[in-house]
Design an enzyme around this catalytic site. Structure first.
Site, PDB file in Angstrom:
ATOM      1  N   HIS A  46       0.751  -1.383  -0.181  1.00  0.00           N
ATOM      2  CA  HIS A  46      -0.449  -0.234   0.135  1.00  0.00           C
ATOM      3  C   HIS A  46       0.738   1.465   0.249  1.00  0.00           C
ATOM      4  O   HIS A  46       2.110   1.236   0.334  1.00  0.00           O
ATOM      5  CB  HIS A  46      -1.038   0.323   1.538  1.00  0.00           C
ATOM      6  CG  HIS A  46      -1.744   0.890   1.203  1.00  0.00           C
ATOM      7  ND1 HIS A  46      -2.057   2.768   1.721  1.00  0.00           N
ATOM      8  CD2 HIS A  46      -3.349   0.665   0.583  1.00  0.00           C
ATOM      9  CE1 HIS A  46      -3.441   2.495   0.669  1.00  0.00           C
ATOM     10  NE2 HIS A  46      -4.286   1.449   0.868  1.00  0.00           N
ATOM     11  N   ASP A  61      -8.426  -5.293  -0.205  1.00  0.00           N
ATOM     12  CA  ASP A  61      -8.252  -6.324  -1.406  1.00  0.00           C
ATOM     13  C   ASP A  61      -8.401  -7.731  -1.271  1.00  0.00           C
ATOM     14  O   ASP A  61      -8.425  -8.442  -2.628  1.00  0.00           O
ATOM     15  CB  ASP A  61      -7.798  -5.720  -3.131  1.00  0.00           C
ATOM     16  CG  ASP A  61      -8.574  -4.133  -3.435  1.00  0.00           C
ATOM     17  OD1 ASP A  61      -7.473  -3.150  -3.068  1.00  0.00           O
ATOM     18  OD2 ASP A  61      -9.590  -3.755  -3.835  1.00  0.00           O
TER      19      ASP A  61
HETATM   20  C1  SDX Z   1      -5.761   0.073  -2.979  1.00  0.00           C
HETATM   21  O1  SDX Z   1      -4.278   4.495  -1.931  1.00  0.00           O
HETATM   22  C2  SDX Z   1      -5.175   4.025  -1.347  1.00  0.00           C
HETATM   23  O2  SDX Z   1      -5.977   4.493  -0.533  1.00  0.00           O
HETATM   24  C3  SDX Z   1      -5.735   2.899  -2.321  1.00  0.00           C
HETATM   25  C4  SDX Z   1      -6.757   1.955  -1.656  1.00  0.00           C
HETATM   26  C5  SDX Z   1      -8.201   2.739  -1.293  1.00  0.00           C
HETATM   27  O3  SDX Z   1      -9.040   2.161  -0.541  1.00  0.00           O
HETATM   28  O4  SDX Z   1      -8.473   3.536  -2.369  1.00  0.00           O
HETATM   29  O5  SDX Z   1      -6.684   1.493  -0.077  1.00  0.00           O
HETATM   30  C6  SDX Z   1      -7.062   0.859  -2.243  1.00  0.00           C
HETATM   31  O6  SDX Z   1      -5.697   0.309  -4.250  1.00  0.00           O
HETATM   32  C7  SDX Z   1      -5.444  -0.750  -2.953  1.00  0.00           C
HETATM   33  C8  SDX Z   1      -3.841  -1.108  -3.346  1.00  0.00           C
HETATM   34  C9  SDX Z   1      -4.650  -2.021  -4.148  1.00  0.00           C
HETATM   35  N1  SDX Z   1      -3.305  -2.862  -5.403  1.00  0.00           N
HETATM   36  C10 SDX Z   1      -3.127  -3.961  -5.052  1.00  0.00           C
HETATM   37  O7  SDX Z   1      -3.053  -5.160  -4.182  1.00  0.00           O
HETATM   38  C11 SDX Z   1      -2.299  -4.498  -6.148  1.00  0.00           C
HETATM   39  C12 SDX Z   1      -0.534  -4.453  -6.016  1.00  0.00           C
HETATM   40  N2  SDX Z   1       0.315  -3.409  -4.604  1.00  0.00           N
HETATM   41  C13 SDX Z   1       0.946  -2.981  -5.358  1.00  0.00           C
HETATM   42  O8  SDX Z   1       1.302  -3.059  -7.264  1.00  0.00           O
HETATM   43  C14 SDX Z   1       1.843  -1.311  -4.358  1.00  0.00           C
HETATM   44  O9  SDX Z   1       1.708  -2.612  -3.477  1.00  0.00           O
HETATM   45  C15 SDX Z   1       0.912  -0.446  -4.761  1.00  0.00           C
HETATM   46  C16 SDX Z   1       0.446  -0.053  -5.315  1.00  0.00           C
HETATM   47  C17 SDX Z   1       0.006  -0.769  -3.476  1.00  0.00           C
HETATM   48  C18 SDX Z   1       2.042   0.005  -4.291  1.00  0.00           C
HETATM   49  O10 SDX Z   1       2.979   0.315  -5.366  1.00  0.00           O
HETATM   50  P1  SDX Z   1       4.110   1.278  -5.023  1.00  0.00           P
HETATM   51  O11 SDX Z   1       4.083   2.481  -4.037  1.00  0.00           O
HETATM   52  O12 SDX Z   1       5.406   0.742  -5.822  1.00  0.00           O
HETATM   53  O13 SDX Z   1       4.212   0.454  -3.370  1.00  0.00           O
HETATM   54  P2  SDX Z   1       5.838   0.242  -2.204  1.00  0.00           P
HETATM   55  O14 SDX Z   1       6.447   1.533  -2.863  1.00  0.00           O
HETATM   56  O15 SDX Z   1       5.504   0.304  -1.271  1.00  0.00           O
HETATM   57  O16 SDX Z   1       7.739  -0.438  -2.896  1.00  0.00           O
HETATM   58  C19 SDX Z   1       8.393  -0.731  -2.131  1.00  0.00           C
HETATM   59  C20 SDX Z   1       8.887  -1.969  -2.969  1.00  0.00           C
HETATM   60  C21 SDX Z   1       9.337  -2.226  -4.102  1.00  0.00           C
HETATM   61  O17 SDX Z   1      10.266  -2.623  -3.916  1.00  0.00           O
HETATM   62  P3  SDX Z   1      12.086  -2.245  -4.344  1.00  0.00           P
HETATM   63  O18 SDX Z   1      11.316  -1.267  -5.290  1.00  0.00           O
HETATM   64  O19 SDX Z   1      12.091  -1.475  -2.709  1.00  0.00           O
HETATM   65  O20 SDX Z   1      12.897  -3.509  -4.244  1.00  0.00           O
HETATM   66  O21 SDX Z   1       7.729  -2.925  -2.408  1.00  0.00           O
HETATM   67  C22 SDX Z   1       7.514  -3.755  -3.958  1.00  0.00           C
HETATM   68  C23 SDX Z   1       7.769  -2.595  -4.805  1.00  0.00           C
HETATM   69  O22 SDX Z   1       8.290  -3.157  -5.775  1.00  0.00           O
HETATM   70  N3  SDX Z   1       6.368  -4.056  -4.081  1.00  0.00           N
HETATM   71  C24 SDX Z   1       6.108  -5.332  -3.978  1.00  0.00           C
HETATM   72  C25 SDX Z   1       4.551  -5.401  -4.233  1.00  0.00           C
HETATM   73  N4  SDX Z   1       4.001  -4.141  -3.337  1.00  0.00           N
HETATM   74  C26 SDX Z   1       5.352  -3.668  -3.057  1.00  0.00           C
HETATM   75  N5  SDX Z   1       6.552  -6.376  -3.902  1.00  0.00           N
HETATM   76  C27 SDX Z   1       5.626  -7.353  -4.132  1.00  0.00           C
HETATM   77  N6  SDX Z   1       4.570  -7.880  -4.543  1.00  0.00           N
HETATM   78  C28 SDX Z   1       3.357  -6.378  -4.408  1.00  0.00           C
HETATM   79  N7  SDX Z   1       2.440  -6.543  -3.732  1.00  0.00           N
END
Ligand code: SDX
Length: 392
Positions: free
Chosen positions: A270, A327
């Protein structure tokens, strides 16, 4: 530096607006709607009461809620011409594509008679959207399965009315299921608002241009559709189905750690929560209870639990503070309620409409609000002179 422009390398996102609607503490895993903890609202409130709270800032007394419920109930119908518009979609069109189109078209049915400088007219537009989203959503589903449309029944409560429009068939009356209705009402509460997420920020940006509220909500639905946002609930179910069973969980976790794979664990991580999403905790507990009460034994629940267990003890996820989000479990409950997978994000949109209209109203009522105009970090060429084509 690009020569002509310099920018602060410590560039950080700045707050896009001021709002009194929802508060999130991502580190502590706290979510408040108008100051009320989500855990208490989930336990004691209803979606329609939460919609009132988000819009008006206070919980309604009995008389205020009765009036609000009456207004919503009496605006659930759609103009009959919507049938023709809906009929133009292919039967296999994604319901979110139909929803975006249907919402954008609402302005041609309801926009002309409204003066949005009048607070009462703004409230009417908000009421219309909360009231008509379930009717439109159910119509999109029935179009995709080739069933005749069902009109909203005023003698039913909000969620029962939606379930009736979704699932009632000519061959016989739909038996109302109180467990299903309660579970869906709770999911709607948990999804109702979430501060400046991508879709709500979109609604506010479009609203800041003076566009009508139907266009604003249509834009919000479009933003919500993405798998990184509201589309994640649909993507989680597909991911769990692809994993198939608990013995393949570890390979999914390993694949998600390999950046080259481009695979992420959907429903994990998130932008704000770097702790457990409080909504995920509630849905996780509810999942077991709802499946038990409905007598549903879904093997995907075991896959989800094993996946969560494996990820939460894996350094890659622990170090990055990646926890299940709202989700991760919701799709398993939607599936148990008989909601088709491609309708999961539509469910999210019905609920989030309460938050979107609350933010639109708050913005329109703010005397200081101006048109949104985000800036950028310029990374292009320095200034240069034009070169004639025969000299290039
Ligand atoms: C919603 O904003 C809101 O409030 C949204 C929401 C709402 O109520 O409106 O809460 C609803 O959209 C929830 C999120 C739903 N999406 C997912 O579940 C999709 C899977 N998750 C992601 O793609 C991701 O976690 C995000 C999009 C939610 C956040 O993406 P970011 O900003 O790129 O995540 P981050 O910066 O915190 O990542 C940090 C690290 C990265 O790796 P490094 O570059 O540090 O090596 O964590 C990794 C990312 O690659 N990472 C994941 C991951 N999510 C982040 N690795 C594996 N699986 C994942 N799901």
């Amino acid at each position: 530096e690009t020569g002509c422009f310099t920018y602060d390398p410590g560039f950080t996102a700045t707050a896009s607006c001021r709002s009194a609607i929802t508060y999130i503490d991502g580190d502590a895993g706290v979510l408040l709607y108008r100051g009320y903890p989500i855990e208490q609202l989930a336990k004691d409130s209803s979606f329609l009461e939460v919609a009132y709270l988000l819009m008006h800032g206070e919980l309604p007394d009995k008389q205020a809620f009765t009036g609000f419920e009456h207004d919503v109930t009496h605006h659930t119908m759609l103009h009959e011409a919507f049938k023709g518009f809906l009929g133009g979609f292919r039967h296999d069109a994604h319901p979110m594509s139909m929803l975006v189109g249907m919402l954008g078209s609402m302005a041609s049915f309801y926009h002309n008679d409204l003066d949005y400088d009048d607070p009462q007219q703004r409230r009417l537009a908000a009421i219309r959207l909360i009231a008509k989203l379930p009717t439109i959503a159910a119509a999109c589903h029935r179009h995709s399965v080739g069933w005749p449309l069902r009109y909203p029944r005023n003698n039913l409560e909000y969620v029962d009315r939606f379930l009736h429009m979704m699932f009632e068939v000519p061959s016989g009356p739909l038996e109302m299921n109180p467990v299903a209705a309660k579970a869906l009402d709770l999911l709607f509460i948990l999804h109702a608002d979430h501060e400046q997420n991508a879709s709500t920020s979109t609604v506010r940006l479009v609203g800041s241009t003076g566009a009508n509220p139907y266009a604003c909500i249509a834009a919000g639905v479009a933003a919500l559709w993405g798998p990184a946002h509201g589309g994640a609930n649909e993507a989680v179910l597909k991911m769990l189905a692809e994993i198939g069973n608990a013995k393949h969980v570890q390979s999914a976790v390993d694949k998600a750690k390999d950046k080259e794979s481009g695979f992420r664990l959907m429903g994990f991580g998130h932008r704000v929560y770097k702790n457990f999403d409080p909504r995920a905790k509630i849905i996780r507990e509810m999942c077991h209870q709802v499946l038990e009460e409905l007598g549903v034994d879904d093997p995907l629940l075991e896959v989800a639990m094993k996946l969560e267990e494996a990820a939460l003890k894996d350094d890659y996820f622990v170090q990055r503070k990646l926890y299940p989000n709202v989700d991760f479990y919701s799709g398993i409950i939607y599936k148990a309620l008989g909601i088709p997978t491609e309708m999961f994000t539509v469910m999210f949109a019905i609920a989030r409409t309460a938050g979107w209209v609350a933010h639109w109203l708050e913005q329109q009522e703010d005397p200081e609000f101006k048109i949104g105009r985000p800036r950028q970090i310029y990374t292009g060429h320095d200034v240069r002179d034009y070169v004639a084509v025969d000299k290039r």
